[in-house]
Design a protein around this motif. Structure first.
Motif, short mmCIF file in Angstrom:
data_model
loop_
_atom_site.label_atom_id
_atom_site.label_comp_id
_atom_site.label_asym_id
_atom_site.label_seq_id
_atom_site.Cartn_x
_atom_site.Cartn_y
_atom_site.Cartn_z
N PRO A 191 0.83 -1.21 0.00
CA PRO A 191 0.00 0.00 0.00
C PRO A 191 0.86 1.26 0.00
O PRO A 191 1.90 1.32 0.66
CB PRO A 191 -0.81 -0.14 1.29
CG PRO A 191 -0.90 -1.62 1.52
CD PRO A 191 0.42 -2.16 1.05
N ARG A 194 2.16 3.03 3.26
CA ARG A 194 3.13 2.36 4.13
C ARG A 194 4.52 2.97 3.94
O ARG A 194 4.84 3.50 2.87
CB ARG A 194 3.14 0.87 3.83
CG ARG A 194 1.82 0.18 4.14
CD ARG A 194 1.79 -0.34 5.55
NE ARG A 194 2.70 -1.47 5.64
CZ ARG A 194 2.39 -2.72 5.25
NH1 ARG A 194 1.19 -3.00 4.76
NH2 ARG A 194 3.28 -3.69 5.37
N ARG A 232 -8.09 -9.23 -0.09
CA ARG A 232 -7.96 -9.92 1.21
C ARG A 232 -6.55 -9.82 1.77
O ARG A 232 -6.33 -10.05 2.97
CB ARG A 232 -8.37 -11.39 1.07
CG ARG A 232 -9.82 -11.61 0.70
CD ARG A 232 -10.17 -13.10 0.70
NE ARG A 232 -9.39 -13.82 -0.29
CZ ARG A 232 -9.72 -13.96 -1.56
NH1 ARG A 232 -10.83 -13.39 -2.01
NH2 ARG A 232 -8.95 -14.65 -2.40
N ASP A 233 -5.60 -9.48 0.91
CA ASP A 233 -4.21 -9.42 1.34
C ASP A 233 -3.89 -8.04 1.92
O ASP A 233 -3.94 -7.04 1.22
CB ASP A 233 -3.29 -9.70 0.14
CG ASP A 233 -1.82 -9.62 0.50
OD1 ASP A 233 -1.50 -9.67 1.72
OD2 ASP A 233 -0.99 -9.51 -0.43
N THR A 234 -3.53 -8.00 3.20
CA THR A 234 -3.21 -6.74 3.88
C THR A 234 -1.73 -6.38 3.78
O THR A 234 -1.33 -5.29 4.21
CB THR A 234 -3.59 -6.83 5.37
OG1 THR A 234 -2.92 -7.95 5.95
CG2 THR A 234 -5.10 -6.99 5.52
N ASP A 236 0.85 -7.21 5.43
CA ASP A 236 1.53 -6.93 6.70
C ASP A 236 1.75 -8.20 7.52
O ASP A 236 1.55 -8.22 8.73
CB ASP A 236 0.74 -5.91 7.52
CG ASP A 236 -0.67 -6.39 7.86
OD1 ASP A 236 -1.08 -7.46 7.37
OD2 ASP A 236 -1.36 -5.69 8.62
N HIS A 237 2.19 -9.24 6.85
CA HIS A 237 2.29 -10.55 7.48
C HIS A 237 3.67 -10.75 8.13
O HIS A 237 4.66 -10.12 7.73
CB HIS A 237 2.04 -11.63 6.43
CG HIS A 237 0.84 -11.35 5.57
ND1 HIS A 237 -0.44 -11.28 6.10
CD2 HIS A 237 0.73 -11.07 4.24
CE1 HIS A 237 -1.29 -11.01 5.12
NE2 HIS A 237 -0.61 -10.87 4.00
N ILE A 261 -6.69 -16.39 2.59
CA ILE A 261 -6.34 -15.13 1.92
C ILE A 261 -5.95 -15.41 0.48
O ILE A 261 -6.31 -14.66 -0.43
CB ILE A 261 -5.17 -14.44 2.66
CG1 ILE A 261 -5.64 -13.96 4.03
CG2 ILE A 261 -4.63 -13.26 1.85
CD1 ILE A 261 -4.51 -13.43 4.91
N ASP A 265 -1.76 -9.78 -3.12
CA ASP A 265 -2.31 -8.70 -3.94
C ASP A 265 -1.19 -8.21 -4.86
O ASP A 265 -0.07 -7.97 -4.41
CB ASP A 265 -2.79 -7.56 -3.03
CG ASP A 265 -3.31 -6.38 -3.82
OD1 ASP A 265 -4.06 -6.60 -4.80
OD2 ASP A 265 -2.97 -5.23 -3.47
#
Length: 277
Positions: A191, A194, A232-234, A236-237, A261, A265
Motif C-alpha cells: 500500500p 506504508r 484480502r491481502d493486507t 503486513d504478514h 487469503i 495482492d
C-alpha cells in the motif's frame, strides 16, 4: 556481450469496429489453448486462479508472432504457456540467472531450466540468455524484442540492490525492446501509505515506485490493471509475502487463515518504449 544457449485481416461488415477480427479471435483462441494445454504441470495450473495468465497476457497485448523476453523465468511457470504459444511464428528469449553465478541456488535453477529446454519438446526453440540487474550481458539483441515480461521479480532486485538495481533492470529491458515495444510488469503490492522501508524485506513493492523507476529510463505507462489484485491481502504478514501461499513459511501456524487469503495482492502494469526513440 550476448551469451545464449540455443536450445489477412478480415473486416466484418459494418460492425467491424465493435466486433473482433478473425485474426484477433484466432490469437485469443491460441492463447487459451496454451493456457489450457495438457502439457502444463497440474501444480502450475492450480495457481491460474491467482496468477490469471490468460487475462494478464491478453492485457499486455501478446501475439503469437512476437519476439518476447521472459525475465527470470525460474522453473518455467509462465514459460509453459509462452513457449508453445510463440513456438510456430514467434520467438522466446528466456533471460535466466547468469551461467557463472556464485549462488548455488541460481546455478541449480538455471541448470534445471536448461535441461528442460533440452529435453522438453514444448520448450524447444527457446533461446536461453542471461539476466542480472548489474550484468553487462544482453537479455536479447538490442532493439529486437516486441515485449519484455517480468513476473514478481522487482522485489528481489530491490532487496538485493535497492533503487539502482531496479533502474538498471528497466534500462536493460528498454535496450532490448523495439521502439513501440511493450514492458509488462507484475509484482506484489505494498500500500502506498506504508513506509518505503517496508519494501526492504517484505517482498512487497509500491506500485508508484515501480512506475517511477520505469519512467526514469524512458518508459511511458500505458495502463494499469487490477487483474491480479487480491483485496484480502493486507501485506503486513510476519514473514512478508512468503507467509501466504504458495510458500506458507509459517508452516501450520495459522495455515487456514493464510490459505483463505490466497496469494498476494499484485499490481499489473503495461509500459511502452516510445516510438520516437
Amino acid at each position: 556481450m550476448f551469451n545464449f544457449l540455443v536450445i489477412p485481416l478480415t473486416v466484418l461488415g459494418l460492425t467491424a469496429c465493435s466486433e473482433p477480427t478473425a485474426s484477433a479471435v484466432a490469437q485469443d483462441n491460441a492463447l487459451e489453448q496454451a493456457v489450457q494445454a495438457e502439457s502444463r504441470q497440474d501444480t502450475n495450473k492450480a495457481r491460474d486462479k491467482f496468477r490469471n495468465p490468460q487475462q494478464t497476457l491478453a492485457f499486455f497485448g501478446i501475439r503469437p508472432n512476437m519476439t518476447v523476453v521472459e525475465v527470470s523465468p525460474g522453473g518455467g511457470w509462465y514459460t509453459e504457456i509462452l513457449a508453445p504459444y510463440l513456438k510456430q511464428d514467434g520467438l522466446l528469449y528466456a533471460a535466466h540467472f547468469p551461467a557463472d553465478s556464485s549462488s548455488g541456488y541460481y546455478a541449480r535453477s538455471r541448470q534445471a531450466f536448461v535441461e528442460r529446454v533440452t529435453n522438453d519438446a514444448n520448450f524447444a526453440n527457446i533461446v536461453v540468455t542471461e539476466f542480472a540487474p548489474f550484468s553487462e550481458t544482453e537479455i536479447a539483441p538490442p532493439g529486437s524484442a516486441d515485449m519484455v515480461l517480468t513476473f514478481r521479480n522487482l522485489h528481489n532486485w530491490y532487496m538485493n540492490g535497492g533503487d539502482e538495481a531496479v533502474q538498471n533492470a528497466f534500462l536493460q529491458f528498454y535496450t532490448a525492446l523495439k521502439p513501440g515495444g511493450v514492458l509488462g510488469v507484475v509484482d506484489h503490492r505494498l500500500p502506498e501509505n506504508r513506509p518505503d522501508t517496508d519494501m526492504a524485506s517484505s517482498g512487497y513493492m509500491k506500485e508508484n515506485f515501480a512506475v517511477a523507476m520505469a519512467e526514469a529510463v524512458g518508459f511511458e505507462l500505458v495502463e494499469r490493471s487490477e487483474i491480479n489484485s487480491n483485496p484480502r491481502d493486507t501485506a503486513d504478514h510476519p514473514r512478508g509475502v512468503w507467509t501466504l501461499p504458495p510458500t506458507l513459511r509459517l508452516g501450520d501456524e495459522n495455515r487456514d487463515t493464510y490459505s483463505a487469503i490466497g496469494e498476494s495482492d499484485r499490481f499489473t502494469l503495461k509500459f511502452v518504449k516510445p516510438k520516437t526513440d
